[in-house]
Structures are given as structure tokens and as C-alpha cells.
Design a protein around this motif. Structure first.
Motif, PDB file in Angstrom:
ATOM      1  N   LEU A 109       0.704  -0.792   0.315  1.00 42.93           N
ATOM      2  CA  LEU A 109       0.116  -0.005   0.113  1.00 42.93           C
ATOM      3  C   LEU A 109       0.826   1.513   0.032  1.00 42.93           C
ATOM      4  O   LEU A 109       1.856   1.317   1.061  1.00 42.93           O
ATOM      5  CB  LEU A 109      -0.905   0.088   1.003  1.00 42.93           C
ATOM      6  N   THR A 110       0.294   1.879  -0.545  1.00 44.04           N
ATOM      7  CA  THR A 110       0.861   3.111  -0.740  1.00 44.04           C
ATOM      8  C   THR A 110       0.264   4.891  -0.514  1.00 44.04           C
ATOM      9  O   THR A 110      -1.020   4.377  -0.619  1.00 44.04           O
ATOM     10  CB  THR A 110       1.904   3.651  -2.088  1.00 44.04           C
ATOM     11  N   TYR A 111       1.369   6.419  -0.432  1.00 40.60           N
ATOM     12  CA  TYR A 111       0.412   6.649   0.229  1.00 40.60           C
ATOM     13  C   TYR A 111      -0.510   7.507  -1.040  1.00 40.60           C
ATOM     14  O   TYR A 111      -1.587   7.729  -1.354  1.00 40.60           O
ATOM     15  CB  TYR A 111       1.372   8.252   0.522  1.00 40.60           C
ATOM     16  N   ASN A 112      -0.060   7.473  -2.955  1.00 38.23           N
ATOM     17  CA  ASN A 112      -0.465   8.552  -3.547  1.00 38.23           C
ATOM     18  C   ASN A 112      -1.648   6.920  -4.177  1.00 38.23           C
ATOM     19  O   ASN A 112      -2.660   7.624  -4.631  1.00 38.23           O
ATOM     20  CB  ASN A 112       0.234   8.381  -4.892  1.00 38.23           C
ATOM     21  N   GLU A 113      -1.342   6.183  -4.548  1.00 37.29           N
ATOM     22  CA  GLU A 113      -2.216   4.801  -4.092  1.00 37.29           C
ATOM     23  C   GLU A 113      -3.389   4.904  -3.988  1.00 37.29           C
ATOM     24  O   GLU A 113      -4.656   3.904  -4.447  1.00 37.29           O
ATOM     25  CB  GLU A 113      -1.606   4.185  -5.197  1.00 37.29           C
ATOM     26  N   ASP A 114      -3.666   4.604  -2.832  1.00 34.52           N
ATOM     27  CA  ASP A 114      -4.211   3.774  -1.736  1.00 34.52           C
ATOM     28  C   ASP A 114      -4.327   5.083  -0.751  1.00 34.52           C
ATOM     29  O   ASP A 114      -5.965   4.704  -0.436  1.00 34.52           O
ATOM     30  CB  ASP A 114      -3.500   2.938  -0.831  1.00 34.52           C
ATOM     31  N   VAL A 115      -3.731   5.409  -0.005  1.00 32.01           N
ATOM     32  CA  VAL A 115      -4.437   6.616   0.849  1.00 32.01           C
ATOM     33  C   VAL A 115      -5.031   7.801   0.115  1.00 32.01           C
ATOM     34  O   VAL A 115      -6.372   8.157   0.190  1.00 32.01           O
ATOM     35  CB  VAL A 115      -3.315   7.135   2.178  1.00 32.01           C
ATOM     36  N   VAL A 116      -4.525   8.290  -0.778  1.00 30.13           N
ATOM     37  CA  VAL A 116      -5.582   9.891  -1.406  1.00 30.13           C
ATOM     38  C   VAL A 116      -6.787   9.484  -2.098  1.00 30.13           C
ATOM     39  O   VAL A 116      -7.794  10.250  -1.834  1.00 30.13           O
ATOM     40  CB  VAL A 116      -4.823   9.713  -2.273  1.00 30.13           C
ATOM     41  N   PRO A 117      -6.810   8.395  -2.886  1.00 31.70           N
ATOM     42  CA  PRO A 117      -8.326   8.059  -3.607  1.00 31.70           C
ATOM     43  C   PRO A 117      -9.157   7.914  -2.303  1.00 31.70           C
ATOM     44  O   PRO A 117     -10.163   8.594  -1.935  1.00 31.70           O
ATOM     45  CB  PRO A 117      -7.323   6.745  -4.216  1.00 31.70           C
ATOM     46  N   PHE A 118      -8.106   7.300  -0.797  1.00 30.72           N
ATOM     47  CA  PHE A 118      -9.574   7.076   0.072  1.00 30.72           C
ATOM     48  C   PHE A 118      -9.665   8.444   0.619  1.00 30.72           C
ATOM     49  O   PHE A 118     -10.918   8.532   1.464  1.00 30.72           O
ATOM     50  CB  PHE A 118      -9.126   6.125   1.447  1.00 30.72           C
ATOM     51  N   ALA A 119      -8.698   8.980   0.832  1.00 31.56           N
ATOM     52  CA  ALA A 119      -9.298  10.573   1.751  1.00 31.56           C
ATOM     53  C   ALA A 119     -10.143  11.385   0.768  1.00 31.56           C
ATOM     54  O   ALA A 119     -11.408  11.988   1.015  1.00 31.56           O
ATOM     55  CB  ALA A 119      -8.015  11.499   1.972  1.00 31.56           C
ATOM     56  N   ASN A 120     -10.000  11.258  -0.714  1.00 35.55           N
ATOM     57  CA  ASN A 120     -10.877  11.955  -1.636  1.00 35.55           C
ATOM     58  C   ASN A 120     -12.314  11.358  -1.500  1.00 35.55           C
ATOM     59  O   ASN A 120     -13.386  11.949  -1.536  1.00 35.55           O
ATOM     60  CB  ASN A 120     -10.203  12.142  -2.900  1.00 35.55           C
ATOM     61  N   SER A 121     -12.595   9.984  -1.733  1.00 35.28           N
ATOM     62  CA  SER A 121     -13.635   9.006  -1.403  1.00 35.28           C
ATOM     63  C   SER A 121     -14.314   9.416  -0.533  1.00 35.28           C
ATOM     64  O   SER A 121     -15.597   9.506  -0.241  1.00 35.28           O
ATOM     65  CB  SER A 121     -13.385   7.547  -1.377  1.00 35.28           C
ATOM     66  N   MET A 122     -14.019  10.149   0.854  1.00 38.70           N
ATOM     67  CA  MET A 122     -14.631  10.333   2.625  1.00 38.70           C
ATOM     68  C   MET A 122     -14.882  11.305   2.167  1.00 38.70           C
ATOM     69  O   MET A 122     -15.540  11.902   2.862  1.00 38.70           O
ATOM     70  CB  MET A 122     -13.727   9.513   3.431  1.00 38.70           C
ATOM     71  N   ARG A 123     -14.588  12.603   1.642  1.00 40.62           N
ATOM     72  CA  ARG A 123     -15.414  13.843   1.564  1.00 40.62           C
ATOM     73  C   ARG A 123     -16.959  14.089   1.187  1.00 40.62           C
ATOM     74  O   ARG A 123     -17.110  15.055   2.254  1.00 40.62           O
ATOM     75  CB  ARG A 123     -14.650  14.281   0.765  1.00 40.62           C
ATOM     76  N   TYR A 124     -17.571  13.300   0.438  1.00 41.00           N
ATOM     77  CA  TYR A 124     -19.001  13.198   0.985  1.00 41.00           C
ATOM     78  C   TYR A 124     -19.311  12.100   1.737  1.00 41.00           C
ATOM     79  O   TYR A 124     -19.142  10.785   1.352  1.00 41.00           O
ATOM     80  CB  TYR A 124     -19.443  13.485  -0.418  1.00 41.00           C
ATOM     81  N   ARG A 125     -20.332  12.702   2.558  1.00 47.68           N
ATOM     82  CA  ARG A 125     -21.074  11.243   2.990  1.00 47.68           C
ATOM     83  C   ARG A 125     -23.228  10.784   1.902  1.00 47.68           C
ATOM     84  O   ARG A 125     -23.327   9.557   2.001  1.00 47.68           O
ATOM     85  CB  ARG A 125     -21.449  11.374   3.935  1.00 47.68           C
ATOM     86  N   ASP A 126     -22.805  11.614   1.143  1.00 42.52           N
ATOM     87  CA  ASP A 126     -24.264  11.379  -0.258  1.00 42.52           C
ATOM     88  C   ASP A 126     -23.121  12.471  -0.635  1.00 42.52           C
ATOM     89  O   ASP A 126     -23.158  13.351  -1.143  1.00 42.52           O
ATOM     90  CB  ASP A 126     -25.093  12.058   0.346  1.00 42.52           C
ATOM     91  N   THR A 127     -22.712  12.352  -2.225  1.00 39.60           N
ATOM     92  CA  THR A 127     -22.525  11.631  -3.389  1.00 39.60           C
ATOM     93  C   THR A 127     -23.343  12.509  -3.965  1.00 39.60           C
ATOM     94  O   THR A 127     -22.753  13.310  -5.103  1.00 39.60           O
ATOM     95  CB  THR A 127     -21.163  10.223  -4.106  1.00 39.60           C
ATOM     96  N   GLU A 128     -24.315  11.865  -4.533  1.00 38.41           N
ATOM     97  CA  GLU A 128     -24.999  12.449  -5.348  1.00 38.41           C
ATOM     98  C   GLU A 128     -25.470  14.453  -5.061  1.00 38.41           C
ATOM     99  O   GLU A 128     -25.785  15.068  -5.961  1.00 38.41           O
ATOM    100  CB  GLU A 128     -26.582  11.553  -5.653  1.00 38.41           C
ATOM    101  N   LYS A 129     -25.562  14.070  -4.360  1.00 39.00           N
ATOM    102  CA  LYS A 129     -25.800  15.081  -3.174  1.00 39.00           C
ATOM    103  C   LYS A 129     -25.056  15.931  -2.876  1.00 39.00           C
ATOM    104  O   LYS A 129     -25.215  17.879  -2.426  1.00 39.00           O
ATOM    105  CB  LYS A 129     -27.089  15.156  -2.361  1.00 39.00           C
ATOM    106  N   LYS A 130     -23.768  15.739  -2.989  1.00 42.02           N
ATOM    107  CA  LYS A 130     -22.727  16.646  -2.589  1.00 42.02           C
ATOM    108  C   LYS A 130     -22.769  17.941  -0.546  1.00 42.02           C
ATOM    109  O   LYS A 130     -22.701  18.533  -0.982  1.00 42.02           O
ATOM    110  CB  LYS A 130     -22.611  18.057  -3.973  1.00 42.02           C
ATOM    111  N   VAL A 131     -23.663  15.829  -0.243  1.00 46.15           N
ATOM    112  CA  VAL A 131     -23.355  16.703   1.021  1.00 46.15           C
ATOM    113  C   VAL A 131     -22.089  16.134   1.832  1.00 46.15           C
ATOM    114  O   VAL A 131     -21.484  15.088   1.951  1.00 46.15           O
ATOM    115  CB  VAL A 131     -24.776  15.736   1.982  1.00 46.15           C
TER     116      VAL A 131
END
Length: 349
Positions: A109-131
Motif C-alpha cells: 500500500l502507498t500514499y498516492n495509490e491508496d491513501v489519497v483516493p481513500f481520503a478523496n472518497s471520504m469527502r462526501y457522505r452523500d455523493t449525489e447530493k454533494k453533502v
């Protein structure tokens, strides 16, 4: 799926289309075991492996993330973490961490390939409504991950922490707008048990919820010395809080009619939550801005500091680990102190 019948706890699930269940007996200990077993089953389903496949051990000579999670849970249990904390963390691992980090061995596991995508995916708790999730929540998840990977590194399971390049994002300070006047409006609109809880919270500055406020017991009060001894579950330390004569009189009144050993109770039972009744009271009081029960603790500190109380004393009352934490959190209350400090300079013109 966890179930309870006649005081007995059991877990029910399906294997090859057939319904299976396992009984754990009765009582709090049985409930905890059933909950942990239920989470194990759900974790196995998320990972796409047979439910009876062991979680521990290595696959093909490599440590995988679900193995690492189990080892970390065993570690924090040995360190004395509560079963409630372990259960909540295990659920977070199951829902968020394991699906994101179980695609290859932990060492890869690496920072760029795994941590960064995970951190970005956690930005929204409702992706469709951009919450968006709050920054505090996102930081908390990454803090957990950082601890898990640090444990792996210290245990010799990996050589590098993939979160080594991550820096916690500074959280925007929350705008606490609760005033004494609004606090009194909420208290007047509150149900009796909530009004008393608000009174206790404002007189002691305790953290809300089961960690401090709802854990307070009558045995912690020294009526002769006029003080209460509070255990801070967050800092794992005791602190003594002096009580005003007026509040001591109220405590004596309430103790005379108390049914349980808890200072805050509802219909003769200890309480676990106040959020719903607090939100109702705020609505009835006509409070339109965002507010939390925790703001009462901020009000406790802000009022004292604005009236010239010593910062170190307030820090001790709050149970902060350092004075710096108190200053960083409440210095906006002390803006007048800067002018007073400058006025102490001798005139030279």
C-alpha cells in the motif's frame, strides 16, 4: 443479524441459502460477544470470503489489511480500551477501511495509490447530493488509519507507514453563538430532566454524554467541601470542580428525590443520550442558529474567561491536557486582553 429473545442473545445469518443461528446466553457479557461475532460475520461478507475462514494469519506469506485490523483490535483491547470503543472502531473498519485497503498486501500500500483516493472518497457522505462530511470526521478516520499503520510498523509487519506523508487538515473553528440569555430560554423550554441536565452541565463544565455528564454520581460530591470530583474518560484523569453555594443547595434538593446513583436520571433510570430532547427544547425556545449540547461547556468557559478568570484555572476546570489547548480554543474571548497588555507599556513619546 443480532437478535434478543427473552433476555437471551443470538446471531442469525445465512450459509448456502440456509438460515443458521448461534446462541450466546444472557446478560451484558453475552450481548457484547454477540455484537462482536455479528461484526465478524459482516466483515467476512464485505471481504467476499467464507464466513468460517479464519481472519488471523497470513495469506501467501503477506499481511493483509483485515489481518492487520484484527491484530490492532487485539492490541487496543490489551491496552484497556472499552468494548464499546472497540465495537465502534471495528464497524468503521468493516464499512470504510477494509473495502478500500484489502486489494493487495499491506506492505504494497502507498500514499498516492491508496491513501489519497481513500481520503478523496471520504469527502462526501452523500455523493449525489454533494453533502460533505465535516473535516473533523475525515480527520478522525485518517487518525484511526494512521494508528493502525503505526502499530504495524512498530510490530515489524511493515517497514513504512503509507500515511507518513499525510498531514491533518486544520479544522475551521466552529462559530459558537450560544449566550447566557439563549441558554436560559432553552432551559425554560426543556423537559424537567433536560433542564436539570443543563443546570448540572453549566455549573460543572463537564463534557456532555456518557463520558462525563451522564456518568456523574452522587458519591462524587463532597457537600462539606463544596466540590465534585469528575473523571475525564477522554484524558483518563480526575479533576476537582468547586461548586457555588446556590448550586449545592439545588444538588441537595435533587438528591432527596433521586432514585438512582446518577445525578442526571429520567423516570428513575440512568440516561445515555440527551440529543433528541435538547433539539426539541431549542426548537421550542426559538433558537434558529446551529447549536449542540456541547456548546454549554463552551459557554461555561467563555463566561468565566470574559469576566477575567485565570486561564490556567479555567483550563484545569475543563480538564484540558494543556493550557495551550484552552488558549487556542478560547482566546477570541480574550481579545480585550491584547489592548490591556499594550496599555501596560510605559509612554515614550
Amino acid at each position: 443479524m443480532i437478535r434478543e429473545r427473552n433476555g437471551s442473545w443470538f446471531v442469525r445469518w445465512r450459509e448456502q441459502g440456509k438460515q443458521v443461528q448461534r446462541h450466546f446466553g444472557s446478560g451484558p457479557d453475552a450481548k457484547r460477544k454477540a455484537e462482536l461475532f455479528d461484526l465478524d460475520k459482516k466483515m467476512a461478507k464485505k471481504q467476499g470470503r467464507p464466513a468460517d475462514e479464519p481472519q488471523s494469519g497470513e495469506r501467501k506469506g503477506q499481511v493483509w489489511f483485515d489481518d492487520l485490523c484484527q491484530q490492532y483490535l487485539d492490541h487496543i483491547r490489551a491496552c484497556g480500551r472499552s468494548e464499546k470503543y472497540i465495537r465502534e472502531l471495528k464497524n468503521t473498519m468493516n464499512v470504510f477501511f477494509i473495502p478500500a485497503f484489502s486489494k493487495r498486501p499491506v506492505a504494497e500500500l502507498t500514499y498516492n495509490e491508496d491513501v489519497v483516493p481513500f481520503a478523496n472518497s471520504m469527502r462526501y457522505r452523500d455523493t449525489e447530493k454533494k453533502v460533505e462530511r465535516s473535516m473533523a470526521t475525515r480527520n478522525r478516520y485518517l487518525d484511526h488509519l494512521n494508528s493502525i499503520f503505526n502499530h504495524a510498523r512498530h510490530s515489524g509487519l511493515i517497514t513504512n507507514n503509507p500515511l507518513a506523508g499525510w498531514k491533518k487538515t486544520k479544522e475551521a473553528p466552529r462559530d459558537v453563538r450560544l449566550t447566557v440569555q439563549d441558554f436560559l430560554k432553552i432551559k425554560a423550554a426543556a423537559a424537567p430532566h433536560l433542564a436539570w441536565a443543563l443546570e448540572v452541565a453549566f455549573a460543572t463544565g463537564t463534557r456532555c454524554g456518557e463520558s462525563e455528564l451522564l456518568a456523574l454520581e452522587w458519591s462524587q460530591i463532597d457537600f462539606e467541601r463544596g466540590e465534585i470530583k469528575v473523571y475525564g474518560r477522554k484524558t483518563k484523569t480526575y479533576r476537582t470542580i468547586p461548586l457555588t453555594p446556590a448550586f449545592l443547595a439545588r444538588l441537595r434538593e435533587m438528591k432527596a428525590v433521586a432514585v438512582t446513583d446518577k445525578i442526571v436520571e429520567y423516570k428513575g433510570r440512568p440516561m445515555k443520550k440527551l440529543r433528541r430532547s435538547f433539539d426539541t427544547a431549542c426548537e421550542r425556545a426559538g433558537i434558529t442558529y446551529p447549536i449542540r449540547f456541547y456548546d454549554v461547556r463552551h459557554l461555561f468557559a467563555s463566561v468565566m474567561l470574559s469576566k477575567g478568570a485565570d486561564v490556567a484555572a479555567v483550563s484545569k476546570l475543563l480538564g484540558h491536557s494543556t493550557i495551550k489547548m484552552t488558549v487556542d480554543t478560547y482566546y477570541h474571548v480574550l481579545e480585550g486582553e491584547k489592548r490591556r497588555a499594550v496599555e501596560l507599556l510605559p509612554g515614550c513619546v
